[in-house]
Design a protein around this motif. Structure first.
Motif, mmCIF file in Angstrom:
data_model
loop_
_atom_site.group_PDB
_atom_site.id
_atom_site.type_symbol
_atom_site.label_atom_id
_atom_site.label_comp_id
_atom_site.label_asym_id
_atom_site.label_seq_id
_atom_site.Cartn_x
_atom_site.Cartn_y
_atom_site.Cartn_z
ATOM 1 N N LEU A 30 77.830 -34.587 0.227
ATOM 2 C CA LEU A 30 76.964 -34.819 1.687
ATOM 3 C C LEU A 30 75.795 -35.692 1.618
ATOM 4 N N THR A 83 66.543 -30.268 -2.327
ATOM 5 C CA THR A 83 66.657 -31.180 -1.213
ATOM 6 C C THR A 83 67.531 -30.961 -0.099
ATOM 7 N N GLU A 142 60.539 -16.056 -1.835
ATOM 8 C CA GLU A 142 61.382 -14.793 -1.458
ATOM 9 C C GLU A 142 62.595 -15.576 -0.200
ATOM 10 N N PHE A 143 63.825 -15.381 -0.552
ATOM 11 C CA PHE A 143 65.159 -15.697 0.298
ATOM 12 C C PHE A 143 64.511 -15.155 1.534
ATOM 13 N N GLY A 190 71.313 -30.065 -0.893
ATOM 14 C CA GLY A 190 71.436 -28.805 -1.730
ATOM 15 C C GLY A 190 71.016 -27.524 -1.077
ATOM 16 N N ASN A 191 70.198 -27.529 -0.207
ATOM 17 C CA ASN A 191 69.769 -26.278 0.451
ATOM 18 C C ASN A 191 70.958 -25.924 1.529
ATOM 19 N N ASP A 214 67.205 -21.704 4.337
ATOM 20 C CA ASP A 214 66.237 -21.447 5.396
ATOM 21 C C ASP A 214 66.540 -22.655 6.345
ATOM 22 N N LEU A 244 74.040 -26.679 1.048
ATOM 23 C CA LEU A 244 75.122 -26.249 0.362
ATOM 24 C C LEU A 244 75.064 -25.044 -0.759
ATOM 25 N N LYS A 298 60.947 -16.151 9.803
ATOM 26 C CA LYS A 298 61.842 -15.681 8.652
ATOM 27 C C LYS A 298 61.200 -14.364 8.308
ATOM 28 N N ALA A 302 61.520 -21.056 -0.512
ATOM 29 C CA ALA A 302 61.018 -20.739 -2.023
ATOM 30 C C ALA A 302 59.719 -21.298 -2.252
ATOM 31 N N LEU A 331 62.602 -30.723 0.403
ATOM 32 C CA LEU A 331 62.175 -29.646 1.409
ATOM 33 C C LEU A 331 60.565 -30.028 1.558
HETATM 34 C C1 FAD Z 1 63.965 -18.717 -7.425
HETATM 35 C C2 FAD Z 1 64.297 -19.562 -6.059
HETATM 36 C C3 FAD Z 1 63.905 -19.207 -4.825
HETATM 37 C C4 FAD Z 1 64.732 -19.975 -3.534
HETATM 38 N N1 FAD Z 1 64.205 -19.485 -2.493
HETATM 39 C C5 FAD Z 1 64.628 -20.088 -1.398
HETATM 40 C C6 FAD Z 1 64.308 -19.695 -0.066
HETATM 41 O O1 FAD Z 1 63.609 -18.577 0.149
HETATM 42 N N2 FAD Z 1 64.810 -20.323 1.038
HETATM 43 C C7 FAD Z 1 65.942 -21.477 0.713
HETATM 44 O O2 FAD Z 1 66.285 -21.992 1.861
HETATM 45 N N3 FAD Z 1 66.305 -21.787 -0.528
HETATM 46 C C8 FAD Z 1 65.634 -21.153 -1.428
HETATM 47 N N4 FAD Z 1 65.885 -21.402 -2.887
HETATM 48 C C9 FAD Z 1 66.864 -22.578 -2.957
HETATM 49 C C10 FAD Z 1 66.039 -23.920 -2.906
HETATM 50 O O3 FAD Z 1 65.073 -23.991 -1.801
HETATM 51 C C11 FAD Z 1 67.108 -25.086 -3.060
HETATM 52 O O4 FAD Z 1 67.386 -25.502 -1.648
HETATM 53 C C12 FAD Z 1 68.071 -25.241 -3.764
HETATM 54 O O5 FAD Z 1 67.654 -24.806 -5.144
HETATM 55 C C13 FAD Z 1 68.929 -26.527 -3.896
HETATM 56 O O6 FAD Z 1 68.345 -27.495 -4.528
HETATM 57 P P1 FAD Z 1 68.940 -28.756 -4.895
HETATM 58 O O7 FAD Z 1 68.636 -29.603 -3.828
HETATM 59 O O8 FAD Z 1 68.375 -28.979 -6.434
HETATM 60 O O9 FAD Z 1 70.447 -28.573 -4.908
HETATM 61 P P2 FAD Z 1 71.456 -27.763 -6.243
HETATM 62 O O10 FAD Z 1 70.608 -26.572 -6.825
HETATM 63 O O11 FAD Z 1 71.567 -29.120 -7.048
HETATM 64 O O12 FAD Z 1 72.466 -27.765 -5.330
HETATM 65 C C14 FAD Z 1 73.121 -26.769 -4.902
HETATM 66 C C15 FAD Z 1 74.660 -26.966 -4.473
HETATM 67 O O13 FAD Z 1 74.888 -27.854 -3.512
HETATM 68 C C16 FAD Z 1 75.560 -28.964 -4.502
HETATM 69 N N5 FAD Z 1 75.291 -30.316 -3.940
HETATM 70 C C17 FAD Z 1 73.845 -30.586 -3.783
HETATM 71 N N6 FAD Z 1 73.565 -31.775 -3.042
HETATM 72 C C18 FAD Z 1 74.757 -32.132 -2.501
HETATM 73 C C19 FAD Z 1 75.274 -33.101 -1.929
HETATM 74 N N7 FAD Z 1 74.373 -34.107 -1.541
HETATM 75 N N8 FAD Z 1 76.586 -33.093 -1.730
HETATM 76 C C20 FAD Z 1 77.490 -32.230 -2.330
HETATM 77 N N9 FAD Z 1 77.097 -31.267 -2.769
HETATM 78 C C21 FAD Z 1 75.806 -31.066 -3.233
HETATM 79 C C22 FAD Z 1 75.329 -28.624 -5.939
HETATM 80 O O14 FAD Z 1 76.462 -29.244 -6.481
HETATM 81 C C23 FAD Z 1 75.313 -27.082 -5.848
HETATM 82 O O15 FAD Z 1 76.723 -26.685 -5.814
HETATM 83 C C24 FAD Z 1 65.331 -20.933 -3.896
HETATM 84 C C25 FAD Z 1 65.870 -21.200 -5.258
HETATM 85 C C26 FAD Z 1 65.363 -20.688 -6.134
HETATM 86 C C27 FAD Z 1 65.836 -20.976 -7.653
#
Ligand code: FAD
Length: 286
Positions: free
Chosen positions: A157, A61, A183-184, A64-65, A112, A67, A175, A52, A28
């Motif tokens: 993905l 990522t 904050e979400f 991840g965002n 987001d 999904l 937002k 976040a 992100l």
């Molecule tokens: C305290 C807190 C506040 C947050 N606030 C916001 C916010 O305001 N706005 C916002 O948009 N987000 C928010 N987030 C989410 C954050 O920004 C990340 O987008 C989110 O944690 C995803 O992180 P990650 O890429 O590590 O994915 P993970 O957490 O590792 O994955 C999320 C899900 O997607 C799956 N996944 C991940 N990548 C892939 C892929 N390439 N293919 C298939 N499946 C996959 C994982 O298995 C899991 O089920 C917040 C998170 C936290 C912990």
């Protein structure tokens, strides 16, 4: 095993179509600061910057965002807290505590990035042992709070393809949240509005609404309402009313009412159209 070693998952590349290809592991924070995204798709970098906290953006990522699971103030609680209420649909029960009954889960998709990608008409690429497929971001979300994603458990993905940008179009992400920091969204609006600079008439308007339902959605009928017309006050109000009518949040975020979230959708849509109109007029005069 992590996904980091798979080639291509960190790519940010210009496509022959004029669009941009993004790998699923682009963070992100990289999306927020990448110069091509800032200049070609401002709403996407604004959305990434609004998600976040700096620490989470440095790790979280694109894939991840997109999904993320859906959230609800009746579901994201400890087991002990939840045991005081009937078991909700998302927890495997047969009721929705947010509306006090019913067969539909209203847990919210709060990512987001998705509204901007929906507005931009992006596609995601998915791979599995059965091969690869591409689907529009609109098709990625089911609208069912219990099972919000239209992916199979073995599907990965791998990336996102953005179509060629609309040169000069107004592009912004709004937002609604009560804290400026972590904050979400309580509601969000991603607006792409193309106004002809010489005539000041609207060529196209696409606006997606996020964080008020189990999937982000595009406003229906907006371009038909605005195309070929000057974005002046009564018409802007009509468009804001259209957004308000199509936005139906329920009471499932602590600390902010559904009524207020719905009202903020109207405020943001009105603001986007006024800004787009004002910008086109300023450019026409210059
Ligand atoms: C305290 C807190 C506040 C947050 N606030 C916001 C916010 O305001 N706005 C916002 O948009 N987000 C928010 N987030 C989410 C954050 O920004 C990340 O987008 C989110 O944690 C995803 O992180 P990650 O890429 O590590 O994915 P993970 O957490 O590792 O994955 C999320 C899900 O997607 C799956 N996944 C991940 N990548 C892939 C892929 N390439 N293919 C298939 N499946 C996959 C994982 O298995 C899991 O089920 C917040 C998170 C936290 C912990």
């Amino acid at each position: 095993m992590g996904l980091g070693g798979i080639p291509g998952l960190l790519r940010v590349e210009r496509l022959p179509s004029g669009g941009l290809g993004l790998g699923a592991l682009v963070t992100l924070s990289a999306l927020a600061r990448e110069p091509q995204i800032r200049s070609l798709y401002p709403m996407l970098s604004e959305a990434a910057a609004a998600a976040a906290s700096p620490q989470i953006r440095a790790m979280g990522t694109l894939g991840g965002n997109l999904l993320l699971n859906t959230r609800c103030c009746y579901y994201n609680q400890s087991g002990a807290w939840r045991s005081s209420l009937p078991v909700c649909l998302k927890a495997g029960g047969d009721t929705c505590n947010a509306i006090g009954g019913g067969r539909k889960c209203f847990a919210i998709f709060s990512g987001d990035l998705a509204p901007s990608l929906l507005t931009l008409g992006a596609q995601v690429q998915v791979t599995s042992p059965r091969g690869e497929r591409a689907l529009a971001v609109a098709e990625l979300y089911t609208g069912d709070g219990v099972r919000p994603l239209a992916l199979e458990p073995d599907e990965l993905l791998t990336g996102v393809e953005l179509p060629a940008p609309s040169e000069g179009a107004y592009s912004r992400y709004f937002k609604y949240r009560t804290r400026g920091s972590l904050e979400f969204p309580f509601a969000s609006v991603a607006a792409l509005i193309d106004v002809d600079r010489s005539t000041c008439l609207c060529r196209e308007a696409r606006i997606a609404i996020g964080a008020i339902s189990s999937k982000p959605f595009l406003l229906d009928g907006l371009s038909d309402l605005l195309r070929g017309k000057s974005l002046v006050e009564p018409l802007i109000e009509e468009a804001a009313d259209l957004a308000w009518r199509q936005s139906k949040p329920v009471e499932n975020i602590a600390g902010v009412s559904a009524r207020q979230r719905r009202r903020m959708v109207r405020v943001f849509v009105r603001r986007a159209l006024s800004e787009a109109s004002g910008r086109a007029r300023t450019q026409e005069e210059a």
